[in-house]
Write a protein that holds these residues in place. Structure first.
Motif, mmCIF file in Angstrom:
data_model
loop_
_atom_site.group_PDB
_atom_site.id
_atom_site.type_symbol
_atom_site.label_atom_id
_atom_site.label_comp_id
_atom_site.label_asym_id
_atom_site.label_seq_id
_atom_site.Cartn_x
_atom_site.Cartn_y
_atom_site.Cartn_z
ATOM 1 N N GLU A 37 69.598 -50.535 53.762
ATOM 2 C CA GLU A 37 70.529 -49.916 52.824
ATOM 3 C C GLU A 37 70.105 -50.196 51.397
ATOM 4 O OE1 GLU A 37 74.658 -50.599 53.677
ATOM 5 O OE2 GLU A 37 74.236 -50.914 55.800
ATOM 6 N N ASP A 38 70.522 -49.327 50.486
ATOM 7 C CA ASP A 38 70.251 -49.541 49.072
ATOM 8 C C ASP A 38 71.081 -50.706 48.549
ATOM 9 O OD1 ASP A 38 68.532 -47.364 49.024
ATOM 10 O OD2 ASP A 38 70.094 -45.973 48.333
ATOM 11 N N ARG A 61 81.923 -53.808 51.268
ATOM 12 C CA ARG A 61 80.557 -53.671 51.811
ATOM 13 C C ARG A 61 80.590 -54.056 53.284
ATOM 14 N NH1 ARG A 61 75.280 -52.594 49.662
ATOM 15 N NH2 ARG A 61 73.851 -52.897 51.380
ATOM 16 N N HIS A 79 78.642 -54.884 56.817
ATOM 17 C CA HIS A 79 77.402 -55.347 57.439
ATOM 18 C C HIS A 79 77.577 -55.247 58.951
ATOM 19 C CE1 HIS A 79 77.163 -57.831 53.569
ATOM 20 N NE2 HIS A 79 76.307 -56.828 53.463
ATOM 21 N N GLN A 125 72.935 -57.618 61.210
ATOM 22 C CA GLN A 125 72.214 -56.963 60.116
ATOM 23 C C GLN A 125 71.921 -57.998 59.023
ATOM 24 O OE1 GLN A 125 74.426 -54.040 57.851
ATOM 25 N NE2 GLN A 125 72.552 -53.041 57.140
ATOM 26 N N HIS A 152 71.414 -59.657 55.553
ATOM 27 C CA HIS A 152 71.940 -59.291 54.240
ATOM 28 C C HIS A 152 71.915 -60.498 53.314
ATOM 29 C CE1 HIS A 152 75.335 -60.479 56.814
ATOM 30 N NE2 HIS A 152 75.912 -60.954 55.719
#
Length: 192
Positions: A144-145, A155, A157, A161, A163
């Motif tokens: 993701e950006d 946000r 996740h 994932q 992060h």
């Protein structure tokens, strides 16, 4: 004070379609008295919790009211995140398997990171929804950006994932929801 903080968190959840869609508010909450544990980051939170929005101010203030009385945790070692990080970070479980309010249906935590910190890449089995209460941070997630988020933003996740997050000249205070398997498990650092 704890009931007021829980009510403010419930109101924050109820006012957000994204939060409501991510997980229903737990109905099986039972208060458990826990010994307060203070961390160095608490002084930074009290000194500068970051700017709140009109919608998030009540939750920020409720968190500040209970902050000296909660069971703060650090999770990470100095080898993983560095000494400075541990001086300006902390989190507590408001509701969850080991929270001030016990439930097995969710994990709702409060996290604080001081200004100019890098929260290294990590992952965990539960899905996670960050909600920004005050301050701001640049969120990074594999696939993701990057995006800068402030009060009221969220946000998501996914399961496992990787992060990370970077604060700039402002701290960040968050209310975070976990759902799914592994609610009581800690995050794992992830190699770059």
């Amino acid at each position: 004070m704890f009931d007021a903080a829980l009510a403010a968190a419930r109101d924050w959840h109820g006012a957000s379609p994204v939060q409501r869609e991510f997980a229903p508010w737990p109905e099986d909450l039972t208060y458990v008295s826990r010994e307060p544990v203070q961390v160095p980051g608490l002084a930074h939170l009290v000194n500068d919790p970051g700017a709140a929005s009109e919608a998030s101010q009540a939750l920020r203030d409720a968190i500040l009211a209970i902050a000296p009385f909660v069971e703060w945790r650090l999770t990470y070692s100095e080898d993983e995140v560095g000494a400075d990080f541990l001086q300006r970070f902390g989190w507590f479980e408001l509701a969850g398997p080991e929270g001030h309010f016990v439930t097995n249906s969710a994990r709702i935590t409060v996290g604080f990171w001081g200004a100019n910190l890098f929260y290294p890449r990590h992952q965990h089995e539960p899905e996670e929804l960050y909600t920004i209460v005050s301050g701001a941070g640049l969120f990074h997630a594999d696939g993701e950006d990057d995006c800068m988020l402030g009060p009221g933003a969220t946000r998501l996740h996914g399961v496992n994932q990787p992060h990370a997050m970077t604060t700039t000249d402002a701290p960040i205070l968050t209310l975070v929801y976990w759902r799914g398997a592994g609610l009581a498990d800690p995050p794992r650092m992830t190699a770059a």
